[in-house]
Design a protein around this motif. Structure first.
Motif, PDB file in Angstrom:
ATOM      1  N   ARG A 145     -45.291 -49.499  12.482  1.00  0.00           N
ATOM      2  CA  ARG A 145     -46.346 -50.666  12.568  1.00  0.00           C
ATOM      3  C   ARG A 145     -47.688 -50.439  13.160  1.00  0.00           C
ATOM      4  O   ARG A 145     -47.878 -49.607  13.930  1.00  0.00           O
ATOM      5  N   PRO A 146     -48.743 -51.434  12.973  1.00  0.00           N
ATOM      6  CA  PRO A 146     -49.795 -51.208  13.451  1.00  0.00           C
ATOM      7  C   PRO A 146     -49.820 -51.223  15.041  1.00  0.00           C
ATOM      8  O   PRO A 146     -49.175 -51.975  15.561  1.00  0.00           O
ATOM      9  N   LYS A 180     -55.155 -52.638  16.731  1.00  0.00           N
ATOM     10  CA  LYS A 180     -55.812 -52.481  15.407  1.00  0.00           C
ATOM     11  C   LYS A 180     -54.939 -53.467  14.352  1.00  0.00           C
ATOM     12  O   LYS A 180     -55.314 -53.640  13.342  1.00  0.00           O
ATOM     13  N   ALA A 181     -54.052 -54.242  14.940  1.00  0.00           N
ATOM     14  CA  ALA A 181     -53.230 -55.216  14.041  1.00  0.00           C
ATOM     15  C   ALA A 181     -53.865 -56.207  13.286  1.00  0.00           C
ATOM     16  O   ALA A 181     -53.641 -56.409  12.162  1.00  0.00           O
ATOM     17  N   ILE A 232     -55.790 -54.544  10.339  1.00  0.00           N
ATOM     18  CA  ILE A 232     -55.060 -53.857   9.384  1.00  0.00           C
ATOM     19  C   ILE A 232     -54.159 -55.188   8.664  1.00  0.00           C
ATOM     20  O   ILE A 232     -54.053 -55.164   7.541  1.00  0.00           O
ATOM     21  N   LYS A 255     -59.525 -50.486   6.683  1.00  0.00           N
ATOM     22  CA  LYS A 255     -58.229 -50.283   7.309  1.00  0.00           C
ATOM     23  C   LYS A 255     -57.231 -51.654   6.990  1.00  0.00           C
ATOM     24  O   LYS A 255     -56.077 -51.468   7.358  1.00  0.00           O
ATOM     25  N   ASP A 301     -53.208 -45.243  13.666  1.00  0.00           N
ATOM     26  CA  ASP A 301     -53.686 -46.718  13.428  1.00  0.00           C
ATOM     27  C   ASP A 301     -52.037 -47.257  13.414  1.00  0.00           C
ATOM     28  O   ASP A 301     -52.007 -48.631  13.464  1.00  0.00           O
ATOM     29  N   PHE A 302     -51.079 -46.571  13.387  1.00  0.00           N
ATOM     30  CA  PHE A 302     -49.754 -46.979  13.241  1.00  0.00           C
ATOM     31  C   PHE A 302     -48.958 -46.244  14.298  1.00  0.00           C
ATOM     32  O   PHE A 302     -49.389 -45.158  14.664  1.00  0.00           O
TER      33      PHE A 302
END
Length: 116
Positions: A11-12, A16-17, A20, A42, A81-82
């Protein structure tokens, strides 16, 4: 009896969630999806709708579109990112739209069980 198993979600990262997060792929037509990802490298929509990375008219079901989606998710994972959860789990979700909510669980199941 169906076999349901836990898994380690990818998951992000929290920071950055918001960058994304994207609406579901099927709420956009091709032109809307392409416009939505413009300037948002993103956005998960780039992965959900990889044909947006190709010229207009490109076959969205071509093998290269799926390969592009694979390469983009791998790049985002490798780029930090994840994050993958340390331990396997079951994941609950709740969606609310127009005052109605639906709750579900995300888990792994055998494809044969799904088909039955």
């Amino acid at each position: 009896m169906a076999q349901i198993k836990s898994f380690r979600a990818i998951r992000p990262v929290e920071a950055k969630a918001a960058e994304i997060a994207a609406l579901p792929y099927d709420v956009y037509n091709r032109q809307e999806a392409k416009a939505a990802v413009g300037g948002h490298p993103k956005s998960f929509l780039n992965i959900d709708r990889p044909e947006t990375q190709f010229p207009d008219g490109y076959d969205m079901y071509a093998p290269e579109a799926y390969e592009k989606a694979r390469d983009m998710i791998r790049g985002m994972i490798e780029g930090g990112d994840f994050v993958q959860d340390e331990k396997p789990g079951y994941y609950l979700y709740e969606l609310t739209m127009n005052g109605r909510s639906q709750t579900g669980i995300v888990a792994c199941a055998a494809i044969d069980d799904y088909r039955k």
